[in-house]
Write a protein that holds these residues in place. Structure first.
Motif, PDB file in Angstrom:
ATOM      1  N   ALA A 110       0.830  -1.201   0.000  1.00  0.00           N
ATOM      2  CA  ALA A 110       0.000   0.000   0.000  1.00  0.00           C
ATOM      3  C   ALA A 110       0.867   1.254   0.000  1.00  0.00           C
ATOM      4  CB  ALA A 110      -0.930  -0.006   1.206  1.00  0.00           C
ATOM      5  N   GLU A 111       2.012   1.181   0.657  1.00  0.00           N
ATOM      6  CA  GLU A 111       2.951   2.315   0.718  1.00  0.00           C
ATOM      7  C   GLU A 111       3.547   2.596  -0.656  1.00  0.00           C
ATOM      8  OE1 GLU A 111       5.051   5.398   2.464  1.00  0.00           O
ATOM      9  OE2 GLU A 111       3.681   4.072   3.563  1.00  0.00           O
ATOM     10  N   GLU A 112       3.716   1.544  -1.452  1.00  0.00           N
ATOM     11  CA  GLU A 112       4.392   1.665  -2.750  1.00  0.00           C
ATOM     12  C   GLU A 112       3.491   2.159  -3.862  1.00  0.00           C
ATOM     13  OE1 GLU A 112       5.998  -2.159  -3.552  1.00  0.00           O
ATOM     14  OE2 GLU A 112       7.430  -2.111  -1.882  1.00  0.00           O
ATOM     15  N   HIS A 113       2.171   1.979  -3.700  1.00  0.00           N
ATOM     16  CA  HIS A 113       1.256   2.296  -4.798  1.00  0.00           C
ATOM     17  C   HIS A 113       0.099   3.177  -4.332  1.00  0.00           C
ATOM     18  CE1 HIS A 113       3.241  -0.831  -7.212  1.00  0.00           C
ATOM     19  NE2 HIS A 113       3.189  -1.588  -6.131  1.00  0.00           N
ATOM     20  N   GLY A 114      -0.275   4.126  -5.193  1.00  0.00           N
ATOM     21  CA  GLY A 114      -1.429   4.959  -4.888  1.00  0.00           C
ATOM     22  C   GLY A 114      -2.709   4.160  -4.919  1.00  0.00           C
ATOM     23  N   LYS A 144      -7.733   1.985  -2.834  1.00  0.00           N
ATOM     24  CA  LYS A 144      -6.797   3.077  -2.613  1.00  0.00           C
ATOM     25  C   LYS A 144      -5.735   2.635  -1.607  1.00  0.00           C
ATOM     26  CE  LYS A 144      -9.821   6.942  -3.747  1.00  0.00           C
ATOM     27  NZ  LYS A 144     -10.443   8.203  -3.275  1.00  0.00           N
ATOM     28  N   GLY A 145      -4.472   2.902  -1.951  1.00  0.00           N
ATOM     29  CA  GLY A 145      -3.376   2.506  -1.077  1.00  0.00           C
ATOM     30  C   GLY A 145      -3.516   3.085   0.325  1.00  0.00           C
ATOM     31  N   GLU A 146      -4.025   4.323   0.394  1.00  0.00           N
ATOM     32  CA  GLU A 146      -4.178   4.987   1.691  1.00  0.00           C
ATOM     33  C   GLU A 146      -5.170   4.236   2.582  1.00  0.00           C
ATOM     34  OE1 GLU A 146      -5.624   9.331   3.451  1.00  0.00           O
ATOM     35  OE2 GLU A 146      -5.267   9.061   1.298  1.00  0.00           O
ATOM     36  N   LYS A 147      -6.283   3.797   1.986  1.00  0.00           N
ATOM     37  CA  LYS A 147      -7.290   3.058   2.763  1.00  0.00           C
ATOM     38  C   LYS A 147      -6.769   1.689   3.182  1.00  0.00           C
ATOM     39  CE  LYS A 147     -11.514   5.235   1.070  1.00  0.00           C
ATOM     40  NZ  LYS A 147     -12.843   5.022   0.428  1.00  0.00           N
ATOM     41  N   LEU A 148      -6.028   1.049   2.268  1.00  0.00           N
ATOM     42  CA  LEU A 148      -5.473  -0.266   2.569  1.00  0.00           C
ATOM     43  C   LEU A 148      -4.438  -0.168   3.679  1.00  0.00           C
ATOM     44  CD1 LEU A 148      -6.025  -3.075   1.367  1.00  0.00           C
ATOM     45  CD2 LEU A 148      -4.013  -2.766  -0.072  1.00  0.00           C
ATOM     46  N   LYS A 149      -3.640   0.891   3.619  1.00  0.00           N
ATOM     47  CA  LYS A 149      -2.617   1.113   4.650  1.00  0.00           C
ATOM     48  C   LYS A 149      -3.276   1.379   6.007  1.00  0.00           C
ATOM     49  CE  LYS A 149       1.524   3.894   5.469  1.00  0.00           C
ATOM     50  NZ  LYS A 149       2.395   2.723   5.656  1.00  0.00           N
ATOM     51  N   LYS A 150      -4.351   2.150   5.979  1.00  0.00           N
ATOM     52  CA  LYS A 150      -5.085   2.442   7.209  1.00  0.00           C
ATOM     53  C   LYS A 150      -5.667   1.169   7.816  1.00  0.00           C
ATOM     54  CE  LYS A 150      -8.724   5.457   9.015  1.00  0.00           C
ATOM     55  NZ  LYS A 150      -9.750   6.489   8.677  1.00  0.00           N
TER      56      LYS A 150
END
Length: 199
Positions: free
Chosen positions: A21-25, A97-103
């Motif tokens: 998730a950090e690597e991709h938007g 979304k990478g941000e949601k997955l990271k969260k």
């Protein structure tokens, strides 16, 4: 591309999701599978279970059906002895979304239980995670996959059934037969609730 070794714990699986998730938007299911190891039944069950059990995710309309198709496709292939799992492109190309997955991967709702689970899990009752037991788990997962679309009609049942998938996944990743037993109990109980709920 050489397949990654499967994660050895629930926290390691969450770490790998966090990294991709950090690597991709935007992250595709194919990229997540690549990160956790696409050729091992245990990590794939664990992946689906973690996604569905995350707060709010399993309640999104259509998610349970897509995850059910994912589990059904993989478990049936395992029953027929296939080692390299095939999935349709429309599933592999689904994006988040990478941000949601990271969260999600960093969520205390997942990390705290994951830390506790990793602490208590150990190799035991390994006859319940061997080839014959894995076949039985695949049969159970096939039934669960067929029931997953129905869980959209019964509140919280998607999350509960997903706990069964998490238990099966951990049992195969860590060779913990007790977790396999727990998975059978959770899935049987939840399936009963679903049947009664839509009856």
């Amino acid at each position: 591309m050489e397949d990654k070794k499967p994660p050895k714990s629930l926290n390691e699986l969450l770490d790998r999701i966090d990294e991709v998730a950090e690597e991709h938007g935007e992250v595709t299911m194919d990229q997540v599978m690549e990160a956790v190891g696409r050729r091992s039944f245990g990590p794939l069950l664990l992946l689906v279970g973690v996604i569905a059990v995350a707060p709010g995710v399993g309640d999104i309309p259509g998610v349970a059906t897509v995850l059910g198709i994912f589990v059904l496709t993989v478990s049936v292939q395992l029953l027929f002895g296939r080692k390299d799992f095939w999935l349709p492109k429309w599933i592999l190309n689904r994006k988040a979304k990478g941000e949601k997955l990271k969260k999600m991967a960093a969520s205390k709702w997942l990390r705290k239980p994951a830390k506790w689970i990793d602490h208590v899990v150990k190799e035991r009752l390994e006859f319940l995670t061997g080839p014959k037991a894995t076949y039985a788990i695949a049969v159970a997962c096939t039934v669960m996959a067929l029931a997953l679309p129905l869980t959209e009609l019964v509140p919280l049942s998607t999350n509960l059934l997903s706990l069964g998938l998490v238990s099966y996944g951990i049992s195969l990743v860590a060779n913990d037969g007790l977790m396999a037993l727990l998975g059978f109990v959770i899935s049987a109980a939840t399936l009963t609730v679903v049947v009664l709920g839509i009856g």
